[in-house]
Design a protein around this motif. Structure first.
Motif, PDB file in Angstrom:
ATOM      1  N   HIS A  60       0.922  -1.252  -0.044  1.00  0.00           N
ATOM      2  CA  HIS A  60       0.070  -0.160  -0.158  1.00  0.00           C
ATOM      3  C   HIS A  60       0.764   1.316  -0.161  1.00  0.00           C
ATOM      4  O   HIS A  60       2.042   1.335   0.476  1.00  0.00           O
ATOM      5  N   TYR A  62       1.039   3.831   2.020  1.00  0.00           N
ATOM      6  CA  TYR A  62       1.486   4.354   2.932  1.00  0.00           C
ATOM      7  C   TYR A  62       2.608   3.535   3.644  1.00  0.00           C
ATOM      8  O   TYR A  62       3.019   3.966   4.898  1.00  0.00           O
ATOM      9  N   ASP A  76      -3.476   1.760  -4.295  1.00  0.00           N
ATOM     10  CA  ASP A  76      -4.645   2.238  -3.103  1.00  0.00           C
ATOM     11  C   ASP A  76      -5.393   0.690  -2.876  1.00  0.00           C
ATOM     12  O   ASP A  76      -5.295  -0.279  -3.644  1.00  0.00           O
ATOM     13  N   SER A  77      -6.316   0.880  -1.978  1.00  0.00           N
ATOM     14  CA  SER A  77      -7.060  -0.284  -1.470  1.00  0.00           C
ATOM     15  C   SER A  77      -7.750  -0.921  -2.539  1.00  0.00           C
ATOM     16  O   SER A  77      -7.960  -2.257  -2.782  1.00  0.00           O
ATOM     17  N   PHE A 100      -7.058  -5.323   7.307  1.00  0.00           N
ATOM     18  CA  PHE A 100      -8.313  -5.437   6.476  1.00  0.00           C
ATOM     19  C   PHE A 100      -7.785  -5.788   5.209  1.00  0.00           C
ATOM     20  O   PHE A 100      -8.590  -6.455   4.172  1.00  0.00           O
ATOM     21  N   TYR A 156     -17.119   0.419   4.368  1.00  0.00           N
ATOM     22  CA  TYR A 156     -15.843   0.980   3.746  1.00  0.00           C
ATOM     23  C   TYR A 156     -14.835  -0.215   3.829  1.00  0.00           C
ATOM     24  O   TYR A 156     -14.887  -1.102   4.957  1.00  0.00           O
ATOM     25  N   ASN A 158     -12.053  -0.602   4.806  1.00  0.00           N
ATOM     26  CA  ASN A 158     -11.295  -0.423   6.264  1.00  0.00           C
ATOM     27  C   ASN A 158     -12.250  -0.974   7.109  1.00  0.00           C
ATOM     28  O   ASN A 158     -12.561  -0.254   7.989  1.00  0.00           O
ATOM     29  N   SER A 177     -12.373   4.125  -0.768  1.00  0.00           N
ATOM     30  CA  SER A 177     -12.189   5.839  -1.140  1.00  0.00           C
ATOM     31  C   SER A 177     -12.341   6.002  -2.673  1.00  0.00           C
ATOM     32  O   SER A 177     -12.823   7.075  -2.959  1.00  0.00           O
ATOM     33  N   HIS A 266      -6.096  11.015   9.521  1.00  0.00           N
ATOM     34  CA  HIS A 266      -6.854  12.007   8.614  1.00  0.00           C
ATOM     35  C   HIS A 266      -7.382  13.043   9.359  1.00  0.00           C
ATOM     36  O   HIS A 266      -7.690  14.305   8.948  1.00  0.00           O
ATOM     37  N   HIS A 289      -7.195  13.563   1.099  1.00  0.00           N
ATOM     38  CA  HIS A 289      -7.995  12.209   1.067  1.00  0.00           C
ATOM     39  C   HIS A 289      -9.181  12.576   1.515  1.00  0.00           C
ATOM     40  O   HIS A 289      -9.338  13.208   2.524  1.00  0.00           O
ATOM     41  N   GLU A 291     -11.057  10.977   3.603  1.00  0.00           N
ATOM     42  CA  GLU A 291     -11.307  10.668   4.939  1.00  0.00           C
ATOM     43  C   GLU A 291     -10.967  11.810   5.763  1.00  0.00           C
ATOM     44  O   GLU A 291     -11.253  11.830   7.137  1.00  0.00           O
ATOM     45  N   SER A 305      -8.635   9.173  -3.327  1.00  0.00           N
ATOM     46  CA  SER A 305      -7.936   8.373  -3.230  1.00  0.00           C
ATOM     47  C   SER A 305      -6.321   8.384  -3.101  1.00  0.00           C
ATOM     48  O   SER A 305      -5.935   9.161  -3.938  1.00  0.00           O
ATOM     49  N   THR A 306      -5.462   7.319  -2.512  1.00  0.00           N
ATOM     50  CA  THR A 306      -4.029   7.555  -2.568  1.00  0.00           C
ATOM     51  C   THR A 306      -3.664   7.515  -4.050  1.00  0.00           C
ATOM     52  O   THR A 306      -2.800   8.329  -4.222  1.00  0.00           O
TER      53      THR A 306
HETATM   54  P1  13P Z   1      -6.820   4.208  -0.104  1.00  0.00           P
HETATM   55  O1  13P Z   1      -7.924   3.274  -0.740  1.00  0.00           O
HETATM   56  O2  13P Z   1      -7.010   5.576  -0.758  1.00  0.00           O
HETATM   57  O3  13P Z   1      -5.479   3.721  -0.433  1.00  0.00           O
HETATM   58  O4  13P Z   1      -7.115   4.378   1.456  1.00  0.00           O
HETATM   59  C1  13P Z   1      -6.829   3.479   2.253  1.00  0.00           C
HETATM   60  C2  13P Z   1      -6.631   4.237   3.664  1.00  0.00           C
HETATM   61  O5  13P Z   1      -6.413   3.455   4.679  1.00  0.00           O
HETATM   62  C3  13P Z   1      -6.492   5.637   3.731  1.00  0.00           C
HETATM   63  O6  13P Z   1      -6.238   5.972   5.217  1.00  0.00           O
END
Ligand code: 13P
Ligand code: SF4
Length: 401
Positions: A60, A62, A76-77, A100, A156, A158, A177, A266, A289, A291, A305-306
């Motif tokens: 990911h 991050y 991203d996710s 997750f 979500y 998450n 996201s 966030h 973002h 969030e 999203s990211t």
């Molecule tokens: P993304 O789906 O944008 O990568 O975000 C995941 C996430 O946990 C952001 O805090």
């Protein structure tokens, strides 16, 4: 599958899984703790070479730089879920992300594939803000206040696999996201064919459908506003108080019932940081973002999203000053790789996501060395009972957007 009763014993299975995982998490041992970064990098690279096609490493955005360098796919996710679902051959999927995400990968991959999270402590504090007991209670309470057949649960990504299972079994879907708007439109209209949809606010009035969205109130609110809804159309469900603080009037009136959850990273961003950045630079561009709080998102030039933030940075004109409201590892990487831009994290304290940050070289080297000896440390296994509904909810998401 229709709106079936949730088997009473799946909570027990979920708790059992958590207990097993905690027992399995062990200290790495001095060989990894004392090794230098250079030694660990060499070890991981050599294990990756030896495992070749048997292994896929997902990362990911991050994640730390030293970890992300080993990812076969970054994303991203949503992108990582899609990619995981397409990996039919790799025996092992090492997920450098949080729990997750690894659970979603386990649900979406085939039964012969093993998903590994290098550190089992890499959870998500937002995901922990809604558990299955609290969501089931909310469902009961909301059904006392409004016609529950009109309520579509959307979680979500998450969130735990247990919540995805709940959503799948109650005709809802997962969202990320990057596709929240499309999933919400689907929930309110009942159609995947969004091109032919008239104004979704009008559609929702006609269908009388509502969305119960958990665990992040901000992503839901920001998406609802983007679609044309307003403050009158939402109510916040607080799991700490009776009936979530709702009454019949608010439950009937609202199109969105928003779980009172948030991301601790966030929520650090605020309007003052944006104003300060704009005061410093004439050509400032703010990216956030979804969030982040609605006040922050309203003041941003680009929200996404990211992956969307990365694309927007890639497209920026040289010399632009970009202030970003998202996790600091991603922001720093963008700043390093775009020397023609001036990129700053809007949060001056720049805290990383503490759980994403847990995946480090020693943990990655340890799980990879294990695989070389056919020992699978930290496998993420979603119980079959939970998997069924959760897969339904994830597949629904992937088929919509
Ligand atoms: P993304 O789906 O944008 O990568 O975000 C995941 C996430 O946990 C952001 O805090
Ligand atoms: Fe969870 Fe926030 Fe970390 Fe994303 S940044 S993984 S939402 S705690």
């Amino acid at each position: 599958m229709g709106d079936q009763a949730v088997p009473a014993d799946y909570k027990q299975f979920f708790e059992k899984k958590v207990n097993i995982m905690l027992k399995l998490q062990r200290r790495l041992g001095s060989a990894y703790e004392a090794a230098t970064d250079a030694e660990l990098v060499e070890r991981i690279a050599s294990a990756k070479d030896s495992l070749a096609d048997r292994l896929v490493v997902l990362g990911h955005h991050y994640q730390r730089d030293e970890v992300i360098q080993f990812a076969d796919k970054t994303g991203d996710s949503l992108a990582l879920s899609r990619y995981a679902a397409q990996q039919h051959n790799a025996e092992y999927v090492v997920f450098c992300g949080v729990e997750f995400m690894a659970e979603a990968a386990d649900i979406l991959t085939a039964s012969h594939q093993k998903v590994i999270l290098p550190d089992l402590g890499a959870g998500c504090s937002m995901a922990d803000m809604a558990d299955i007991d609290a969501v089931e209670l909310a469902w009961k309470e909301i059904s006392q206040l409004t016609d529950i057949d009109n309520v579509i649960p959307v979680t979500y990504i998450n969130s735990s696999a247990a919540l995805k299972n709940f959503v799948g079994r109650h005709n809802g879907a997962v969202c990320t996201s990057s596709n929240a708007a499309a999933i919400i439109k689907w929930a309110l209209s009942g159609t995947k064919d969004q091109d032919s949809l008239p104004d979704i606010v009008e559609v929702a009035k006609k269908t009388k459908k509502k969305v119960l969205f958990f665990p992040d109130q901000h992503l839901a609110r920001n998406t609802a506003y983007r679609l044309g809804f307003n403050v009158e159309d939402e109510v916040v469900y607080d799991p700490e108080i009776e009936l979530g603080g709702l009454d019949q009037e608010s439950a009937e009136r609202s199109t969105f019932i928003l779980w009172k959850g948030h991301c601790s990273v966030h929520q650090r961003f605020n309007v003052a940081q944006i104003e300060n950045f704009r005061n410093r630079y004439d050509n400032a561009v703010i990216m956030a973002h979804p969030e982040c709080s609605h006040e922050v998102v309203e003041k941003a030039d680009i929200v996404g999203s990211t992956d969307a933030i990365i694309k927007a940075v890639n497209a920026a004109k040289p010399g632009t000053h970009i202030g970003i409201a998202t996790e600091v590892h991603l922001v720093n990487r963008l700043a390093d790789t775009h020397q023609d831009l001036y990129i700053e994290c809007l949060d001056p304290v720049m805290c990383p996501c503490a759980t994403m940050n847990r995946i480090d070289l020693p943990h990655l080297a340890w799980v990879m060395d294990g695989l070389l000896e056919d020992t699978v440390y930290n496998q993420i296994i979603v119980d079959e009972i939970i998997k069924e509904g959760a897969k339904l909810a994830l597949d629904r998401m992937l088929s919509i957007a």
